[in-house]
Design a protein around this motif. Structure first.
Motif, short mmCIF file in Angstrom:
data_model
loop_
_atom_site.label_atom_id
_atom_site.label_comp_id
_atom_site.label_asym_id
_atom_site.label_seq_id
_atom_site.Cartn_x
_atom_site.Cartn_y
_atom_site.Cartn_z
N THR A 9 0.65 -1.17 0.32
CA THR A 9 0.67 0.12 0.29
C THR A 9 0.76 1.00 -0.20
N ARG A 10 2.52 1.16 0.08
CA ARG A 10 3.06 2.80 0.07
C ARG A 10 3.42 3.05 -1.81
N PRO A 11 3.45 4.00 -1.18
CA PRO A 11 4.01 4.86 -2.52
C PRO A 11 5.50 4.37 -2.72
N THR A 12 5.91 4.57 -4.20
CA THR A 12 6.94 3.40 -5.27
C THR A 12 7.44 4.75 -5.87
N GLU A 13 8.65 4.06 -6.10
CA GLU A 13 9.39 5.28 -7.41
C GLU A 13 7.85 5.43 -9.28
N PHE A 14 7.57 4.29 -9.29
CA PHE A 14 6.45 4.50 -10.53
C PHE A 14 5.46 4.59 -9.78
N ALA A 63 11.53 5.67 -17.72
CA ALA A 63 10.58 5.34 -15.96
C ALA A 63 10.54 6.87 -15.78
N GLU A 64 10.27 8.34 -16.51
CA GLU A 64 9.73 9.47 -15.55
C GLU A 64 8.53 8.74 -16.62
N GLY A 65 8.47 9.09 -17.65
CA GLY A 65 6.67 8.24 -18.66
C GLY A 65 6.28 7.33 -17.80
N LEU A 66 6.59 6.40 -17.05
CA LEU A 66 5.96 4.92 -17.09
C LEU A 66 5.01 5.44 -15.55
N LYS A 67 5.82 6.40 -14.63
CA LYS A 67 5.35 7.17 -13.76
C LYS A 67 3.63 7.28 -13.27
N ALA A 84 -0.19 0.77 -14.13
CA ALA A 84 0.66 1.45 -13.33
C ALA A 84 0.05 2.18 -12.16
N LEU A 85 -1.06 2.92 -13.17
CA LEU A 85 -1.36 3.97 -12.60
C LEU A 85 -3.00 3.68 -11.81
N TYR A 86 -3.27 2.43 -12.02
CA TYR A 86 -4.37 1.62 -11.15
C TYR A 86 -3.90 1.45 -10.06
N ALA A 87 -2.49 0.69 -9.91
CA ALA A 87 -2.05 -0.10 -8.52
C ALA A 87 -1.69 1.21 -8.25
N ALA A 88 -1.60 2.19 -8.70
CA ALA A 88 -1.20 3.68 -7.28
C ALA A 88 -1.85 3.76 -6.62
N VAL A 89 -3.29 4.42 -7.72
CA VAL A 89 -4.36 5.17 -7.18
C VAL A 89 -5.24 3.78 -5.85
N VAL A 90 -5.65 3.50 -6.02
CA VAL A 90 -6.37 1.70 -5.12
C VAL A 90 -4.93 2.20 -4.34
N ARG A 91 -3.56 1.77 -4.15
CA ARG A 91 -2.68 1.96 -2.63
C ARG A 91 -2.78 2.97 -1.70
N VAL A 186 7.26 -1.31 -10.76
CA VAL A 186 7.03 -1.55 -12.28
C VAL A 186 8.64 -1.77 -12.57
N PRO A 187 8.45 -3.40 -13.19
CA PRO A 187 10.42 -3.81 -12.79
C PRO A 187 11.14 -2.96 -14.36
N TYR A 188 10.89 -1.81 -14.41
CA TYR A 188 11.37 -0.73 -15.21
C TYR A 188 12.57 -1.58 -16.44
N ASP A 189 13.72 -2.45 -15.71
CA ASP A 189 14.69 -2.98 -16.62
C ASP A 189 13.95 -3.81 -17.04
#
Length: 223
Positions: A9-14, A63-67, A84-91, A186-189
């Motif tokens: 439930t925590r924020p991350t880089e993405f 990496a910036e664009g996928l945040k 990624a956006l949906y994962a972020a907003v529900v968290r 997001v496993p960016y690499d």
């Protein structure tokens, strides 16, 4: 047995839901932040599905664009961005989430896009969230207007069942071929390496964005 899902439930880089952009998106989508989690998860699903336009051309895969915050600002993106956006907003509302990647056979594609991709099998992203004691998968990707143009039914989500397979009016549905697993961020690499390996003609000269000059909505007429 109680499962500790606090880390999910925590924020991350993405999944940067603490940003002003993402918080404003949530405020617009959710009627009452204190409502039960299923209700808010559904409200956010439809906001991500329909308020962020699905577009594969000219998409930022840096990496910036996928945040999540970048997707809100752009108001468009494709599955990698919208998942990624949906994962972020529900968290942000206390709902644990992860990102799932896989290979799918996709009906929502023009001949031009299939030429860029190299086939009708796409690397795909969606979201997994923890509701009512179980994990469910959700795919808030193809917005309702675009689905209508491609003669697909928009994919619904009720907070209880997996939302994965887009039924198509011409028969059949999206096929989920390979599941590459779930990730806490997001496993960016991995994502960018997979895009470059599977869909090299789909990327621009920089290798960190998709080709421009197209529009899925405009290309629907030529299918």
């Amino acid at each position: 047995m109680t499962i500790d899902l606090t880390d999910l439930t925590r924020p991350t880089e993405f999944l940067d839901y603490e940003t002003e952009e993402v918080q404003a998106f949530i405020d617009h989508a959710v009627k009452d932040r204190s409502a039960d989690r299923t209700t808010t998860a559904i409200e956010l699903y439809y906001a991500v599905r329909d308020d962020i336009f699905y577009e594969v051309y000219g998409a930022d895969l840096s990496a910036e664009g996928l945040k999540a915050s970048s997707t809100v600002r752009a108001k468009s993106g494709f599955c990698l961005h919208k998942a990624a956006l949906y994962a972020a907003v529900v968290r942000a509302l206390g709902i644990p989430s992860r990102l799932v990647y896989g290979d799918v056979r996709n009906h929502l594609a023009s001949p031009r896009l299939i030429e860029h991709i190299g086939a009708d099998v796409f690397f795909h992203g969606l979201t997994q969230l923890y509701l009512n004691g179980r994990w469910v998968k959700a795919t808030p990707v193809f917005n309702k207007m675009l689905c209508k143009l491609y003669r697909m039914q928009a994919l619904e989500f009720d907070g209880t069942a997996d939302s994965l397979y887009h039924p198509h009016s011409e028969g059949g549905s999206m096929e989920f071929l390979v599941d590459h697993g779930a990730f806490d961020d997001v496993p960016y690499d991995y994502v960018i390496a997979t895009m470059r390996a599977k869909h090299p003609k789909f990327l621009d000269d920089s290798g960190s964005g998709t080709v421009s000059g197209g529009s899925l909505a405009k290309e629907a007429a030529g299918r």
